[in-house]
Scaffold this motif. Structure first.
Motif, PDB file in Angstrom:
ATOM      1  N   MET A 114       0.845  -1.190   0.000  1.00 32.05           N
ATOM      2  CA  MET A 114       0.000   0.000   0.000  1.00 32.05           C
ATOM      3  C   MET A 114       0.882   1.242   0.000  1.00 32.05           C
ATOM      4  O   MET A 114       1.874   1.310   0.719  1.00 32.05           O
ATOM      5  N   LYS A 115       0.522   2.222  -0.814  1.00 29.55           N
ATOM      6  CA  LYS A 115       1.218   3.502  -0.837  1.00 29.55           C
ATOM      7  C   LYS A 115       0.400   4.534  -0.055  1.00 29.55           C
ATOM      8  O   LYS A 115      -0.825   4.573  -0.166  1.00 29.55           O
ATOM      9  N   ILE A 116       1.106   5.337   0.729  1.00 33.13           N
ATOM     10  CA  ILE A 116       0.464   6.382   1.530  1.00 33.13           C
ATOM     11  C   ILE A 116       0.875   7.742   0.983  1.00 33.13           C
ATOM     12  O   ILE A 116       2.068   8.006   0.769  1.00 33.13           O
ATOM     13  N   TYR A 117      -0.108   8.616   0.772  1.00 31.14           N
ATOM     14  CA  TYR A 117       0.129   9.968   0.279  1.00 31.14           C
ATOM     15  C   TYR A 117      -0.408  10.937   1.327  1.00 31.14           C
ATOM     16  O   TYR A 117      -1.556  10.845   1.749  1.00 31.14           O
ATOM     17  N   ASN A 118       0.444  11.888   1.735  1.00 32.68           N
ATOM     18  CA  ASN A 118       0.040  12.833   2.768  1.00 32.68           C
ATOM     19  C   ASN A 118      -0.599  14.099   2.215  1.00 32.68           C
ATOM     20  O   ASN A 118      -0.920  15.006   2.976  1.00 32.68           O
ATOM     21  N   GLN A 119      -0.765  14.149   0.908  1.00 32.53           N
ATOM     22  CA  GLN A 119      -1.514  15.236   0.283  1.00 32.53           C
ATOM     23  C   GLN A 119      -1.905  14.811  -1.138  1.00 32.53           C
ATOM     24  O   GLN A 119      -1.236  13.985  -1.755  1.00 32.53           O
ATOM     25  N   LEU A 120      -2.971  15.364  -1.636  1.00 36.19           N
ATOM     26  CA  LEU A 120      -3.485  14.968  -2.949  1.00 36.19           C
ATOM     27  C   LEU A 120      -2.500  15.258  -4.073  1.00 36.19           C
ATOM     28  O   LEU A 120      -2.467  14.541  -5.078  1.00 36.19           O
ATOM     29  N   SER A 121      -1.679  16.297  -3.910  1.00 31.46           N
ATOM     30  CA  SER A 121      -0.752  16.668  -4.982  1.00 31.46           C
ATOM     31  C   SER A 121       0.304  15.595  -5.232  1.00 31.46           C
ATOM     32  O   SER A 121       0.938  15.573  -6.294  1.00 31.46           O
ATOM     33  N   GLN A 122       0.519  14.689  -4.275  1.00 35.21           N
ATOM     34  CA  GLN A 122       1.492  13.610  -4.462  1.00 35.21           C
ATOM     35  C   GLN A 122       0.938  12.493  -5.347  1.00 35.21           C
ATOM     36  O   GLN A 122       1.692  11.700  -5.892  1.00 35.21           O
ATOM     37  N   PHE A 123      -0.374  12.431  -5.444  1.00 32.56           N
ATOM     38  CA  PHE A 123      -1.015  11.290  -6.098  1.00 32.56           C
ATOM     39  C   PHE A 123      -1.000  11.452  -7.614  1.00 32.56           C
ATOM     40  O   PHE A 123      -1.322  12.511  -8.141  1.00 32.56           O
ATOM     41  N   GLN A 124      -0.627  10.384  -8.309  1.00 33.70           N
ATOM     42  CA  GLN A 124      -0.666  10.387  -9.772  1.00 33.70           C
ATOM     43  C   GLN A 124      -1.945   9.691 -10.229  1.00 33.70           C
ATOM     44  O   GLN A 124      -2.232   8.556  -9.833  1.00 33.70           O
ATOM     45  N   LYS A 125      -2.704  10.380 -11.052  1.00 38.74           N
ATOM     46  CA  LYS A 125      -4.007   9.893 -11.502  1.00 38.74           C
ATOM     47  C   LYS A 125      -3.910   8.481 -12.075  1.00 38.74           C
ATOM     48  O   LYS A 125      -3.011   8.166 -12.851  1.00 38.74           O
ATOM     49  N   LEU A 126      -4.851   7.634 -11.653  1.00 35.86           N
ATOM     50  CA  LEU A 126      -4.865   6.244 -12.099  1.00 35.86           C
ATOM     51  C   LEU A 126      -5.795   6.066 -13.291  1.00 35.86           C
ATOM     52  O   LEU A 126      -6.770   6.810 -13.438  1.00 35.86           O
ATOM     53  N   PRO A 127      -5.539   5.065 -14.127  1.00 36.77           N
ATOM     54  CA  PRO A 127      -6.445   4.797 -15.245  1.00 36.77           C
ATOM     55  C   PRO A 127      -7.766   4.190 -14.802  1.00 36.77           C
ATOM     56  O   PRO A 127      -8.783   4.356 -15.478  1.00 36.77           O
ATOM     57  N   HIS A 128      -7.765   3.487 -13.654  1.00 33.08           N
ATOM     58  CA  HIS A 128      -9.003   2.856 -13.190  1.00 33.08           C
ATOM     59  C   HIS A 128      -8.955   2.756 -11.666  1.00 33.08           C
ATOM     60  O   HIS A 128      -8.545   1.742 -11.103  1.00 33.08           O
ATOM     61  N   ALA A 129      -9.387   3.816 -11.019  1.00 31.19           N
ATOM     62  CA  ALA A 129      -9.398   3.851  -9.553  1.00 31.19           C
ATOM     63  C   ALA A 129     -10.767   3.437  -9.030  1.00 31.19           C
ATOM     64  O   ALA A 129     -11.803   3.926  -9.501  1.00 31.19           O
ATOM     65  N   VAL A 130     -10.763   2.526  -8.073  1.00 30.85           N
ATOM     66  CA  VAL A 130     -11.979   2.136  -7.349  1.00 30.85           C
ATOM     67  C   VAL A 130     -11.847   2.748  -5.964  1.00 30.85           C
ATOM     68  O   VAL A 130     -10.918   2.428  -5.222  1.00 30.85           O
ATOM     69  N   VAL A 131     -12.765   3.640  -5.606  1.00 28.73           N
ATOM     70  CA  VAL A 131     -12.546   4.577  -4.502  1.00 28.73           C
ATOM     71  C   VAL A 131     -13.625   4.427  -3.427  1.00 28.73           C
ATOM     72  O   VAL A 131     -14.797   4.185  -3.727  1.00 28.73           O
ATOM     73  N   THR A 132     -13.201   4.605  -2.178  1.00 27.82           N
ATOM     74  CA  THR A 132     -14.142   4.855  -1.102  1.00 27.82           C
ATOM     75  C   THR A 132     -13.588   5.999  -0.262  1.00 27.82           C
ATOM     76  O   THR A 132     -12.381   6.278  -0.292  1.00 27.82           O
ATOM     77  N   ILE A 133     -14.469   6.657   0.473  1.00 28.71           N
ATOM     78  CA  ILE A 133     -14.109   7.885   1.185  1.00 28.71           C
ATOM     79  C   ILE A 133     -14.650   7.819   2.605  1.00 28.71           C
ATOM     80  O   ILE A 133     -15.770   7.365   2.836  1.00 28.71           O
ATOM     81  N   GLY A 134     -13.859   8.283   3.563  1.00 30.73           N
ATOM     82  CA  GLY A 134     -14.347   8.377   4.933  1.00 30.73           C
ATOM     83  C   GLY A 134     -13.202   8.482   5.919  1.00 30.73           C
ATOM     84  O   GLY A 134     -12.026   8.325   5.566  1.00 30.73           O
ATOM     85  N   THR A 135     -13.541   8.748   7.181  1.00 29.04           N
ATOM     86  CA  THR A 135     -12.508   8.826   8.213  1.00 29.04           C
ATOM     87  C   THR A 135     -12.069   7.437   8.668  1.00 29.04           C
ATOM     88  O   THR A 135     -10.927   7.241   9.051  1.00 29.04           O
ATOM     89  N   PHE A 136     -12.976   6.471   8.671  1.00 27.81           N
ATOM     90  CA  PHE A 136     -12.668   5.079   9.013  1.00 27.81           C
ATOM     91  C   PHE A 136     -11.940   4.966  10.346  1.00 27.81           C
ATOM     92  O   PHE A 136     -11.015   4.174  10.494  1.00 27.81           O
ATOM     93  N   ASP A 137     -12.354   5.755  11.328  1.00 24.29           N
ATOM     94  CA  ASP A 137     -11.699   5.680  12.635  1.00 24.29           C
ATOM     95  C   ASP A 137     -12.076   4.374  13.333  1.00 24.29           C
ATOM     96  O   ASP A 137     -13.240   4.070  13.526  1.00 24.29           O
ATOM     97  N   GLY A 138     -11.076   3.612  13.689  1.00 23.24           N
ATOM     98  CA  GLY A 138     -11.278   2.314  14.318  1.00 23.24           C
ATOM     99  C   GLY A 138     -11.132   1.152  13.362  1.00 23.24           C
ATOM    100  O   GLY A 138     -10.840   0.042  13.782  1.00 23.24           O
ATOM    101  N   VAL A 139     -11.377   1.392  12.061  1.00 28.39           N
ATOM    102  CA  VAL A 139     -11.380   0.312  11.065  1.00 28.39           C
ATOM    103  C   VAL A 139     -12.137  -0.892  11.654  1.00 28.39           C
ATOM    104  O   VAL A 139     -11.633  -2.003  11.719  1.00 28.39           O
TER     105      VAL A 139
END
Length: 339
Positions: A1-26
Motif C-alpha cells: 500500500m502507498k500512503i500519500y500525505n496530500q493529494l498533490s502527491q497522487f498520480q491519476k490512475l487509469p481505473h481507480a476504485v474509490v471509497t471515502i471516509g474517516t474510518f476511525d477504528g477500522v
C-alpha cells in the motif's frame, strides 16, 4: 500500500476504485466496505483507493470542541488498511478551504481529475462538499458525464453490523474495553515509547513500564486497572508524519508488523496515582514474568478487560495488598483462556 500525505502527491490512475471516509477504528462495518472495495478493484482490473482526512473534519468545523479523540492514530490505521489489501491511502489535510469545496468541485477536481475514479463505493449516509450538501444523488447525476459508476452500501447492510465509531469511543471512555473489542473485531490498543517514571512500583514489588502516547488526539480509556497483553518493539516503517514523502507499505510487511514474536501478560494502570498525591495522568503496565530494561523501546498494550476503578488508598501498604489482589484477578482472567 502507498500512503500519500496530500493529494498533490497522487498520480491519476487509469481505473481507480474509490471509497471515502474517516474510518476511525477500522471496525467491522468499515472492514465490510474495505473488503468490498478491494474485491471490486480486483474484479475490474483496477486499483483500490481509500481517501481519508486528517485532522478529523469535526476538529476543523468545530475547533472549540477539543473533546473528540481518535480510536486509531494514523500509523495504526495505515497498518490495518495495508493488511486488508488497500492499494493506495490518501490522507488529505482537512482545511477550511477543503471544506468549502462545492459538491461539483469535489467530484470534478478531486475524484475525477486527481484520482481517476471509475467506480466509487459509499455508505448510504455519506455526505461531502460544503455544508455536507453532496450525497448519492449528486454522484449519480455526475456519473455518466465523468465516466464513473456509483455503488451504495445500503442502510440495512450497515445497520446489520450495528457498529459505529461513536459507540466504540463511548465504550472505551467508560472502560468497557471488552465491548469495544467486540465492536472493533480486535482489542483496543495504545502504543508508544517506554519512558522513565519515579520507580515507586519497584519499591513495592510491582515495577511498571510507563508509556508515553505521542499523539494528543489518541483516545485513552477511563482511569482504572485493566488486564492487558503487551507486544514488544512495535516500531516499524509506518511513519506518516512526512508531508513530502510517499510511503510504501508492502502488505506482507503490514502483516508481519501485526504478528509480534512475543506477547506478554500484564495489568495496566491509568490514572493520577491518588495514593501518592500524583499530579499527572500516567499510563503504565506491570508486565508479568518480565525483568528487562526497555526504556526507549516502543510497545503496544492491548486492553482486554476492565478490573476496577482507580481509588485512593490509605498508604503504600494498602495499595500493595490491592495490587496483589488485582494480579490474582488478572491471572484468573487469563487462566480462563482469554489470550
Amino acid at each position: 500500500m502507498k500512503i500519500y500525505n496530500q493529494l498533490s502527491q497522487f498520480q491519476k490512475l487509469p481505473h481507480a476504485v474509490v471509497t471515502i471516509g474517516t474510518f476511525d477504528g477500522v471496525h467491522f462495518g468499515h472492514q465490510k466496505i474495505i473488503r468490498q472495495l478491494c474485491e471490486r478493484a480486483a474484479a475490474q482490473g483496477g486499483e483500490s483507493v481509500l481517501l481519508t482526512f486528517f485532522p478529523h473534519p469535526r476538529m476543523i468545523i468545530d475547533p472549540e470542541n477539543q473533546d473528540l479523540k481518535m480510536i486509531n492514530t494514523l500509523a495504526e490505521k495505515a497498518r490495518m488498511l495495508a493488511e486488508l489489501g488497500v492499494d493506495h491511502l490518501i490522507i488529505t489535510p482537512f482545511t477550511r478551504d477543503f471544506s468549502n469545496l462545492s459538491p461539483q468541485q469535489y467530484i470534478e477536481h478531486i475524484l475525477v481529475n486527481t484520482i481517476g475514479t471509475r467506480h466509487i463505493i459509499i455508505g448510504y449516509d455519506h455526505r461531502f462538499g460544503k455544508d455536507r450538501q453532496g450525497s448519492l444523488p449528486e454522484l449519480q447525476a455526475c456519473a455518466q458525464t465523468y465516466g464513473f459508476t456509483v455503488e451504495e452500501i445500503g442502510e440495512q447492510d450497515i445497520n446489520d453490523v450495528a457498529v459505529s465509531s461513536t459507540k466504540i469511543r463511548n465504550a472505551v471512555l467508560e472502560g468497557n474495553v471488552s465491548l469495544a473489542a467486540t465492536y472493533l473485531g480486535y482489542p483496543f490498543s495504545i502504543e508508544g515509547p517506554v519512558v522513565k517514571g519515579d520507580k515507586i512500583g519497584r519499591t513495592i514489588g510491582f515495577p511498571t513500564a510507563n508509556i508515553f502516547v505521542e499523539e494528543t488526539y489518541k483516545l485513552i480509556p477511563s482511569d482504572g486497572i485493566y488486564a492487558v497483553t503487551v507486544e514488544m518493539d512495535v516500531s516499524g516503517p509506518f511513519d506518516t508524519g512526512n508531508p513530502e514523502a510517499v510511503i510504501h507499505i508492502p502488505r506482507a510487511a503490514a502483516e508481519q508488523a501485526e504478528t509480534p514474536g512475543a506477547v506478554y501478560k500484564g495489568m495496566a494502570y491509568i490514572g493520577q496515582r491518588p495514593t501518592i498525591n500524583g499530579m499527572t495522568r500516567n499510563i503504565e503496565v506491570n508486565i508479568f514474568d518480565f525483568e528487562r530494561e526497555i526504556y526507549g523501546q516502543r510497545i503496544r498494550m492491548n486492553f482486554l478487560k476492565f478490573l476496577r476503578h482507580d481509588v485512593k488508598f490509605t498508604g503504600l501498604e494498602a495499595l500493595t495488598l490491592q495490587l496483589h489482589a488485582d494480579k490474582a484477578a488478572t491471572l484468573d482472567f487469563f487462566r480462563s483462556g482469554n489470550l
